[in-house]
Design an enzyme around this catalytic site. Structure first.
Site, PDB file in Angstrom:
ATOM      1  N   HIS A 154      -6.215   2.472   4.775  1.00 38.95           N
ATOM      2  CA  HIS A 154      -6.587   3.678   5.538  1.00 38.95           C
ATOM      3  C   HIS A 154      -7.287   3.284   6.841  1.00 38.95           C
ATOM      4  O   HIS A 154      -7.043   3.865   7.898  1.00 38.95           O
ATOM      5  CB  HIS A 154      -7.510   4.578   4.708  1.00 38.95           C
ATOM      6  N   CYS A 197       8.435   4.482 -11.298  1.00 36.96           N
ATOM      7  CA  CYS A 197       8.215   4.637  -9.864  1.00 36.96           C
ATOM      8  C   CYS A 197       8.200   3.249  -9.220  1.00 36.96           C
ATOM      9  O   CYS A 197       7.449   2.383  -9.659  1.00 36.96           O
ATOM     10  CB  CYS A 197       6.886   5.343  -9.600  1.00 36.96           C
ATOM     11  N   CYS A 256       3.128   9.797  -6.302  1.00 42.42           N
ATOM     12  CA  CYS A 256       3.698   9.899  -4.945  1.00 42.42           C
ATOM     13  C   CYS A 256       3.897  11.355  -4.565  1.00 42.42           C
ATOM     14  O   CYS A 256       4.136  11.645  -3.394  1.00 42.42           O
ATOM     15  CB  CYS A 256       5.090   9.288  -4.856  1.00 42.42           C
ATOM     16  N   HIS A 289      -9.824   2.810   1.640  1.00 39.51           N
ATOM     17  CA  HIS A 289      -9.701   1.359   1.540  1.00 39.51           C
ATOM     18  C   HIS A 289      -9.136   0.782   2.834  1.00 39.51           C
ATOM     19  O   HIS A 289      -8.915   1.518   3.803  1.00 39.51           O
ATOM     20  CB  HIS A 289      -8.871   0.962   0.317  1.00 39.51           C
ATOM     21  N   CYS A 319       7.717  11.486  -9.387  1.00 41.29           N
ATOM     22  CA  CYS A 319       6.508  10.669  -9.566  1.00 41.29           C
ATOM     23  C   CYS A 319       5.296  11.501  -9.155  1.00 41.29           C
ATOM     24  O   CYS A 319       5.173  11.872  -7.985  1.00 41.29           O
ATOM     25  CB  CYS A 319       6.539   9.398  -8.723  1.00 41.29           C
ATOM     26  N   LYS A 341      -6.771  -4.242  -6.940  1.00 37.02           N
ATOM     27  CA  LYS A 341      -8.112  -4.567  -7.445  1.00 37.02           C
ATOM     28  C   LYS A 341      -8.030  -5.552  -8.596  1.00 37.02           C
ATOM     29  O   LYS A 341      -8.840  -6.461  -8.703  1.00 37.02           O
ATOM     30  CB  LYS A 341      -8.830  -3.290  -7.882  1.00 37.02           C
ATOM     31  N   HIS A 346       4.433   2.881  -7.832  1.00 43.29           N
ATOM     32  CA  HIS A 346       3.294   2.874  -8.763  1.00 43.29           C
ATOM     33  C   HIS A 346       3.590   2.207 -10.109  1.00 43.29           C
ATOM     34  O   HIS A 346       2.674   1.966 -10.886  1.00 43.29           O
ATOM     35  CB  HIS A 346       2.802   4.305  -8.994  1.00 43.29           C
ATOM     36  N   LYS A 357       0.900  -7.778  -3.045  1.00 45.40           N
ATOM     37  CA  LYS A 357       0.371  -6.439  -2.822  1.00 45.40           C
ATOM     38  C   LYS A 357      -1.129  -6.447  -3.125  1.00 45.40           C
ATOM     39  O   LYS A 357      -1.554  -7.074  -4.095  1.00 45.40           O
ATOM     40  CB  LYS A 357       1.106  -5.492  -3.781  1.00 45.40           C
TER      41      LYS A 357
HETATM   42  O1  ME8 Z   1       0.502   8.881   1.494  1.00 43.82           O
HETATM   43  N1  ME8 Z   1      -1.255  -1.485   4.231  1.00 43.82           N
HETATM   44  O2  ME8 Z   1      -1.773   9.253   1.589  1.00 43.82           O
HETATM   45  P1  ME8 Z   1      -2.390   7.844   1.188  1.00 43.82           P
HETATM   46  C1  ME8 Z   1      -1.183  -0.733   5.331  1.00 43.82           C
HETATM   47  N2  ME8 Z   1      -1.371  11.823   1.724  1.00 43.82           N
HETATM   48  N3  ME8 Z   1      -1.409   0.597   5.340  1.00 43.82           N
HETATM   49  C2  ME8 Z   1      -1.741   1.187   4.199  1.00 43.82           C
HETATM   50  C3  ME8 Z   1      -1.848   0.460   2.990  1.00 43.82           C
HETATM   51  C4  ME8 Z   1      -1.585  -0.946   3.044  1.00 43.82           C
HETATM   52  N4  ME8 Z   1      -1.679  -1.740   1.985  1.00 43.82           N
HETATM   53  N5  ME8 Z   1      -2.200   1.330   2.029  1.00 43.82           N
HETATM   54  C5  ME8 Z   1      -2.320   2.551   2.611  1.00 43.82           C
HETATM   55  C6  ME8 Z   1      -0.447   9.614   1.631  1.00 43.82           C
HETATM   56  N6  ME8 Z   1      -2.042   2.470   3.919  1.00 43.82           N
HETATM   57  C7  ME8 Z   1      -0.218  11.059   2.021  1.00 43.82           C
HETATM   58  C8  ME8 Z   1       0.135  11.124   3.498  1.00 43.82           C
HETATM   59  S1  ME8 Z   1       0.735  12.474   5.731  1.00 43.82           S
HETATM   60  C9  ME8 Z   1       1.324  13.976   6.102  1.00 43.82           C
HETATM   61  C10 ME8 Z   1       0.414  12.516   4.011  1.00 43.82           C
HETATM   62  C11 ME8 Z   1      -2.100   3.580   4.900  1.00 43.82           C
HETATM   63  O3  ME8 Z   1      -3.841   8.062   0.991  1.00 43.82           O
HETATM   64  C12 ME8 Z   1      -0.743   3.806   5.543  1.00 43.82           C
HETATM   65  O4  ME8 Z   1      -0.921   4.534   6.732  1.00 43.82           O
HETATM   66  O5  ME8 Z   1      -1.611   7.238   0.087  1.00 43.82           O
HETATM   67  C13 ME8 Z   1      -0.076   4.690   4.518  1.00 43.82           C
HETATM   68  O6  ME8 Z   1       1.063   5.351   5.031  1.00 43.82           O
HETATM   69  C14 ME8 Z   1      -1.200   5.627   4.174  1.00 43.82           C
HETATM   70  O7  ME8 Z   1      -2.378   4.779   4.202  1.00 43.82           O
HETATM   71  C15 ME8 Z   1      -1.042   6.301   2.816  1.00 43.82           C
HETATM   72  O8  ME8 Z   1      -2.232   6.974   2.507  1.00 43.82           O
END
Ligand code: ME8
Length: 498
Positions: A20, A143, A128, A17, A125, A299, A146, A296
């Site tokens: 990412h 959490c 997380c 999304h 959680c 969807k 979440h 926030k």
């Molecule tokens: O946390 N605004 O993965 P994840 C800005 N797998 N950035 C955002 C965002 C938002 N609303 N939502 C997500 C994980 N991100 C773990 C990480 S690393 C060793 C393991 C981005 O799929 C932001 O970079 O939940 C956030 O830290 C990351 O996606 C979380 O991705």
């Protein structure tokens, strides 16, 4: 010099999304900029495939965790070219080469005496994959991220002696340190350490989907340590035939969102210290993209900006520009399709697009496409002085919005220059041919310099612009340092009106 930048590795329990896309684009801008400066760059991204978040999502969908991981990792991999991300490698943590290296590093930590067997009892959680302290838990033990009820867990597992790193972490996060940026985030990490660090689970007894613990095969490693280690393990096998660790470790910048600060600024450096591995230089923590209503993104609220809609409607460059321009990198900010369209029209089409087409058109019309080789306008040169150093300094510390603003001031300056000089008037008066030469040459040089500095932000449109402007290299340089002259080709609109 080498420069190694990473994004978080994304969970494969959901589809890619905007969040990412955001971190990936930011890392890509840094990587491209550093390549233009002649650095040896490595840019890593990938997917986080183990642990409860993935195991539970797979169960809900009635597939194996590996099937879910394969399916969604492919979607993240496909995202990269659509964002024009120039990552050098894409790591998947279910790669056996990663698994083997994680086992080696964590065995070294175990052998160094930083691990002991104990009983974990507390709140957890599963989304997380995070053990929450009483202070972190939300109302009624939910959490805070979440909103789901936390699980009360009690299991025997192996613990990592985080508490012994209290002092080294205090030092690492001290007032004068720039390990964590921006400063407010560093203070957040400090506050967490100041509460007193408790040892944490290194392994999970009940979970099967993870990397087996070599000294206790009934357990798997806690997913966060498996995941964090990707930044280190990838270098060993990302380049065919040789281990790139000596060239690129320690990492220059880990870019992350503020949701995963504790893991990257506390657990990660402590684990590296325990393993005797050098620490990364910086962790940059950016803010959250919010819905258009400032809430926030969700969807169910229907306030989510879809990156693919932006790409389809206005192009990847527009998405990249918008995200780093409209939300100050580091802070939280609202996003909406209306705001993207508005930036596109006012800044990309009207300011930059018009500047580019006017410049190419005028050099073609008045000088047959040849940029005059004459002395450049001194006043304009003064307004460009030091640009590449300033932008380099800002991008070098991940101040991507501030760097973009520096460049944009020059775009605006050039538009004013066109109005001031009014080359169409000069062209009417043969006695002013030298003035016209100087105006056109200065304008062409300004556009080339701006294009070079914007290339990392908008690689497609700026490559087209630089090609039309006859700019041969991609190295960043200052106004007047390019030798001038050269020929200019016709340019199709960079940002066509929609
Ligand atoms: O946390 N605004 O993965 P994840 C800005 N797998 N950035 C955002 C965002 C938002 N609303 N939502 C997500 C994980 N991100 C773990 C990480 S690393 C060793 C393991 C981005 O799929 C932001 O970079 O939940 C956030 O830290 C990351 O996606 C979380 O991705």
């Amino acid at each position: 010099m080498s420069f190694y930048v990473t994004t978080p590795i994304y969970y494969v329990n959901a589809a890619p999304h905007l969040g990412h896309a955001y971190t990936t684009i930011a890392a890509d801008v840094m990587a491209r900029h550093m390549r233009q400066r002649g650095e040896d760059v490595f840019f890593l991204t990938g997917t986080d495939e183990h642990g409860e978040p993935v195991a539970q999502a797979a169960e809900r969908e009635g597939v194996t965790p590996q099937e879910l991981a394969d399916r969604n990792a492919e979607r993240f991999q496909a995202l990269m070219p659509r964002l024009e991300a120039s990552n050098d490698f894409f790591i998947r943590t279910s790669d056996p080469r990663h698994e083997k290296r994680v086992q080696e590093v964590l065995t070294a930590v175990y052998e160094a005496g930083h691990v002991y067997k104990g009983v974990y009892e507390g709140w957890y959680c599963p989304r997380c994959a995070d053990f929450k302290t009483e202070a972190e838990a939300g109302p009624d033990h939910t959490c805070p991220i979440h909103g789901i009820p936390l699980d009360w867990e009690r299991e025997e597992n192996w613990f990592f002696r985080l508490s012994t790193f209290q002092e080294p972490l205090e030092k690492l996060l001290a007032e004068d340190s720039d390990f964590v940026q921006p400063r407010e985030r560093r203070n957040e990490a400090r506050a967490f350490v100041a509460q007193g660090l408790q040892d944490i689970s290194l392994t999970r007894a009940r979970l099967r989907w993870g990397i087996p613990v070599p000294w206790d095969e009934g357990q798997v490693f806690y997913v966060w340590f498996d995941a964090l280690l990707n930044y280190y393990t990838a270098l060993a096998f990302a380049r065919d035939g040789h281990d790139a660790t000596p060239e690129f470790w320690p990492a220059s910048y880990h870019l992350i969102g503020k949701d995963i600060l504790k893991f990257h600024t506390i657990f990660w450096p402590a684990m590296l210290m325990a393993a005797g591995i050098e620490l990364p230089e910086h962790v940059f923590v950016h803010g959250f993209l919010l819905g258009g209503d400032g809430r926030k993104m969700s969807k169910s609220l229907g306030n989510v900006l879809d990156p693919f809609q932006v790409i389809d409607e206005l192009g990847t460059d527009a998405l990249r520009f918008y995200l780093l321009r409209d939300v100050a990198f580091g802070e939280d900010g609202a996003t909406s399709m209306d705001a993207v369209r508005s930036r596109y029209e006012t800044e990309l089409a009207n300011e930059l697009g018009n500047l580019a087409s006017r410049t190419t058109n005028m050099v073609r019309r008045y000088r047959d496409g040849q940029v005059p080789e004459v002395e450049l306008d001194a006043a304009l040169a003064a307004d460009f002085a030091g640009l590449s150093g300033r932008v380099g300094e800002l991008v070098g510390r991940a101040s991507l919005t501030a760097a973009l603003e520096e460049i944009w001031q020059r775009v605006r300056r050039l538009n004013r220059y066109v109005e001031e000089q009014a080359p169409w008037q000069l062209a009417k008066d043969p006695e002013r041919a030298a003035d016209l030469d100087r105006a056109l040459a200065s304008l062409a040089e300004g556009v080339r310099v701006v294009g070079l500095h914007l290339l990392a932000y908008m690689p497609s449109a700026m490559s087209r612009l630089l090609e039309a402007m006859g700019e041969r290299g991609q190295e960043l340089r200052d106004f007047g340092a390019g030798g001038g002259g050269g020929s200019v080709q016709q340019l199709e609109p960079l940002f066509p009106k929609r």
